[in-house]
Enzyme design. Sequence first.
Site, PDB file in Angstrom:
ATOM      1  N   ARG A 176       0.830  -1.200   0.000  1.00 36.52           N
ATOM      2  CA  ARG A 176       0.000   0.000   0.000  1.00 36.52           C
ATOM      3  C   ARG A 176       0.864   1.250   0.000  1.00 36.52           C
ATOM      4  NH1 ARG A 176       0.136  -2.441   5.086  1.00 36.52           N
ATOM      5  NH2 ARG A 176      -1.796  -3.551   4.721  1.00 36.52           N
TER       6      ARG A 176
ATOM      7  N   GLU B 141       2.909  -8.288  12.061  1.00 34.37           N
ATOM      8  CA  GLU B 141       2.553  -7.317  11.013  1.00 34.37           C
ATOM      9  C   GLU B 141       3.079  -7.821   9.672  1.00 34.37           C
ATOM     10  OE1 GLU B 141       1.428  -4.718   8.535  1.00 34.37           O
ATOM     11  OE2 GLU B 141       0.752  -4.426  10.623  1.00 34.37           O
TER      12      GLU B 141
ATOM     13  N   ASP C 120       2.456 -12.873   7.745  1.00 31.96           N
ATOM     14  CA  ASP C 120       1.004 -12.933   7.649  1.00 31.96           C
ATOM     15  C   ASP C 120       0.456 -13.516   8.950  1.00 31.96           C
ATOM     16  OD1 ASP C 120      -1.481 -14.804   7.000  1.00 31.96           O
ATOM     17  OD2 ASP C 120      -1.492 -13.156   5.562  1.00 31.96           O
ATOM     18  N   GLY C 121      -0.582 -12.878   9.501  1.00 33.50           N
ATOM     19  CA  GLY C 121      -1.109 -13.288  10.793  1.00 33.50           C
ATOM     20  C   GLY C 121      -1.609 -14.720  10.814  1.00 33.50           C
TER      21      GLY C 121
ATOM     22  N   ASP D 195      -6.413  -7.205  14.873  1.00 28.61           N
ATOM     23  CA  ASP D 195      -6.530  -5.800  14.474  1.00 28.61           C
ATOM     24  C   ASP D 195      -5.916  -5.562  13.096  1.00 28.61           C
ATOM     25  OD1 ASP D 195      -7.250  -3.122  14.784  1.00 28.61           O
ATOM     26  OD2 ASP D 195      -5.365  -2.594  15.770  1.00 28.61           O
TER      27      ASP D 195
END
Length: 294
Positions: A29, A112, A139-140, A160
């Site tokens: 992003r 994160e 990756d979570g 979150d």
Amino acid sequence: MLKYLLLPLIVFSGVAFSKVIHEERSLYRNIIVEDTSDLRCLKFNTKSSQTSQSCMYKNDPDKLVFNYTKLTFASLLVADNPKNVLIIGLGGGTLSNVIHELYPTAKIHNVEIDPAVTKVARDYFNFIENDLVTSSVQDGRIFIKRAAIKKQMYDWIILDAFNGDYIPEHLLTKEFFEEVQSVLAEGGVIAANTFSSSKLYEHESATYHAVFGDFINVSRENRSNRIILAGLKAPPTNEQIKAQVKILEPRLAKYGIDIKAISEFMHFTKDGQDWPADTKVLTDQYSPANLLNF
């Protein structure tokens, strides 16, 4: 990782000036750090929107800015004194910092997916790391799968993760929640940051209920955020909540958290479900992106 310098951008908005102090394009992003008077915010700029992920008051960094971060501490009304905390989705590291200050002997691990976000949290948001507060770039869902294999357990799991538009689809399914449940310690709680205004509201509720049974919604009327508290073997009584409020109230006041008011925003699904009984559960095979539009 692509990084570039940007000349400071100053925008006049009412009586406040906003200045971009950092901008970069990460693997996932556009990341922006913006100062507006005393407020510093981390923003994700995607094709469809620009959203603030984390903010702090530069002159009072302990005081929480966002409603949802304050609501997250309703977790302590049902499972106080955490020893092992897992946070999926770092943002500016605000939650991690406050939990570390409240419970300095607790182990806190932040996961994160975007290394650029972790670096920004360190450089611009005073993200604390030490022997007890750690982080990993991953990756979570992969992290939790591996934690389950290692039989690691956490008594406070905070979900979150946010990609700028919504919660990543693979972190919203029945299969994922079952994986999360497998690393939740006895007596622990899962706190998930999600939304009451989303078209996915009913599907998310049905999915959490399918895995965890009755849960607690924490939300304020006419606000878009909600926190789901799940994984509890038995809901706390009103007397237990009142006792916890009395203990926590003076400890949380410095962070701008009115825990007494928050306790009144807790809605128990055992007292009535607000989604149809035939609502389809989200799965790895059924997680429609088209419903992500609010």
